[in-house]
Enzyme design. Structure first.
Site, PDB file in Angstrom:
ATOM      1  N   ASP A  74       8.597 -21.314  -0.288  1.00  0.00           N
ATOM      2  CA  ASP A  74       8.328 -20.146   0.554  1.00  0.00           C
ATOM      3  C   ASP A  74       8.335 -20.574   2.031  1.00  0.00           C
ATOM      4  O   ASP A  74       7.583 -21.473   2.416  1.00  0.00           O
ATOM      5  CB  ASP A  74       6.942 -19.599   0.143  1.00  0.00           C
ATOM      6  N   HIS A  75       9.174 -19.938   2.839  1.00  0.00           N
ATOM      7  CA  HIS A  75       9.254 -20.246   4.280  1.00  0.00           C
ATOM      8  C   HIS A  75       9.476 -21.735   4.556  1.00  0.00           C
ATOM      9  O   HIS A  75       8.798 -22.321   5.416  1.00  0.00           O
ATOM     10  CB  HIS A  75       7.984 -19.788   5.026  1.00  0.00           C
ATOM     11  N   GLY A 178      -0.467 -11.034   6.251  1.00  0.00           N
ATOM     12  CA  GLY A 178      -1.894 -10.756   6.428  1.00  0.00           C
ATOM     13  C   GLY A 178      -2.256  -9.348   6.005  1.00  0.00           C
ATOM     14  O   GLY A 178      -1.387  -8.499   5.774  1.00  0.00           O
ATOM     15  N   HIS A 206       8.292  -9.445   2.478  1.00  0.00           N
ATOM     16  CA  HIS A 206       7.180 -10.366   2.746  1.00  0.00           C
ATOM     17  C   HIS A 206       5.982  -9.574   3.252  1.00  0.00           C
ATOM     18  O   HIS A 206       6.108  -8.409   3.628  1.00  0.00           O
ATOM     19  CB  HIS A 206       7.610 -11.411   3.791  1.00  0.00           C
ATOM     20  N   ASN A 228       6.319 -10.411  -1.762  1.00  0.00           N
ATOM     21  CA  ASN A 228       5.532 -11.648  -1.567  1.00  0.00           C
ATOM     22  C   ASN A 228       4.078 -11.318  -1.239  1.00  0.00           C
ATOM     23  O   ASN A 228       3.807 -10.496  -0.360  1.00  0.00           O
ATOM     24  CB  ASN A 228       6.106 -12.431  -0.394  1.00  0.00           C
ATOM     25  N   THR A 231      -2.269 -13.298   1.149  1.00  0.00           N
ATOM     26  CA  THR A 231      -3.590 -13.108   1.765  1.00  0.00           C
ATOM     27  C   THR A 231      -4.635 -12.484   0.843  1.00  0.00           C
ATOM     28  O   THR A 231      -5.777 -12.948   0.792  1.00  0.00           O
ATOM     29  CB  THR A 231      -3.456 -12.206   3.017  1.00  0.00           C
TER      30      THR A 231
HETATM   31  O1  G3H Z   1       5.522 -15.414   1.744  1.00  0.00           O
HETATM   32  C1  G3H Z   1       4.354 -15.013   1.754  1.00  0.00           C
HETATM   33  C2  G3H Z   1       4.025 -13.584   1.922  1.00  0.00           C
HETATM   34  O2  G3H Z   1       4.923 -12.956   2.755  1.00  0.00           O
HETATM   35  C3  G3H Z   1       2.588 -13.392   2.230  1.00  0.00           C
HETATM   36  O3  G3H Z   1       2.252 -12.181   2.878  1.00  0.00           O
HETATM   37  O4  G3H Z   1      -0.127 -12.793   3.172  1.00  0.00           O
HETATM   38  O5  G3H Z   1       0.638 -10.495   3.715  1.00  0.00           O
HETATM   39  O6  G3H Z   1       0.535 -11.240   1.363  1.00  0.00           O
HETATM   40  P1  G3H Z   1       0.751 -11.655   2.776  1.00  0.00           P
HETATM   41 CA    CA Z   2       0.646  -7.656   4.950  1.00  0.00          CA
END
Ligand code: G3H
Ligand code: CA
Length: 267
Positions: A74-75, A178, A206, A228, A231
């Site tokens: 991821d990323h 987030g 995401h 995805n 958080t």
């Molecule tokens: O790749 C990870 C996600 O894009 C996390 O997004 O923290 O808003 O669930 P999120």
């Molecule tokens: Ca979000």
């Protein structure tokens, strides 16, 4: 799986797993629902777990559980990290060069695609930096974070996809990393233009935490195949573990961790 998801209008959940507890929570939830699931980890999460260790544990789970498990970088921040993930047996590579100048992002994405495709692995690319961070922003308004970013321009996305050869495009349509005081409002006009100009490309969403269920459903109906989420799991894991620790004299971690695992499973 991504083809099936697109044709049948469903998305596969991609959940960040940085330790054995979240890995248990996500896989147990997927088994209960009898659904394929993407297990993802960023560079830092991987460095905490260990890249070979994560891959080995997922392989063991794959033998034991009768559902498709897809292990996703991821990323990934540079070519080297993507190469490590390919060599460690990951199934899906997300290279995020959105912090780099566009030409450099394109060049490295092309290299990642060349390597990953040689191993039969799909690649996700990111052109416009998805704003926010996978932290608790529940006291903050999402708008200021959305305004700080540049929403994906469909024409530019077309050029990026054609030049790089990526399989999945991580679009920025208002989705933020987030969870915020209110749900992020997604720009479905931009997304419609993206799916029209790029009918053969897959799209991820995401920043899944904090986005309202109706908007996620609409995005999936319109063509998102991967959502995805990080958080929301981090928040409940920390809060429930903290509560358990405060209220218990127990010292066996496997007992202390159980309520947090089931809370993450709930997410
Ligand atoms: O790749 C990870 C996600 O894009 C996390 O997004 O923290 O808003 O669930 P999120
Ligand atoms: Ca979000």
């Amino acid at each position: 799986q991504k083809e099936k998801a697109k044709n049948e209008h469903f998305a596969i959940g991609a959940f960040n797993v940085c330790n054995i507890e979240t890995l248990k929570a996500v896989t147990q939830a997927a088994v209960k629902l009898q659904t394929p699931v993407i297990l993802e980890a960023s560079d830092r999460e991987i460095n905490y777990f260990g890249i070979k260790e994560l891959s080995a544990v997922v392989n063991v789970l794959r033998e034991d559980l009768n559902i498709p498990l897809i292990l996703n970088l991821d990323h990934g921040k540079d070519f080297e990290m993507c190469k490590r993930a390919v060599e460690a047996g990951f199934d899906y590579i997300h290279f995020d060069g959105s912090a780099l100048p566009l030409e450099e992002n394109i060049k490295i994405t092309q290299e990642v695609v060349k390597l990953a495709h040689k191993h039969g692995l799909p690649v996700e690319g990111e052109m416009d930096h998805i704003q926010g961070s996978s932290e608790d922003h529940t006291k903050e308004d999402p708008t200021k974070y959305q305004l700080a970013g540049k929403y994906t321009d469909p024409e530019a996305a077309y050029g990026f996809v054609k030049k790089t050869g990526i399989d999945v495009f991580a679009a920025f349509i208002g989705n933020l990393h987030g969870t915020f005081a209110t749900s992020e409002k997604l720009d479905f006009d931009v997304f419609r233009k993206l799916t029209t100009i790029l009918p053969n490309t897959y799209f991820s969403l995401h920043g899944g935490s904090g986005i309202s269920a109706d908007q996620i459903k609409k995005a999936v109906e319109m063509g998102i195949v991967k959502v995805n989420v990080n958080t929301d799991m981090r928040i409940v894991f920390k809060n429930v573990l903290q509560k358990t620790l405060n209220e218990s004299n127990e010292i066996a971690f496997y007992k202390l961790a159980r309520p947090a695992i089931s809370a993450v499973q709930g997410v």
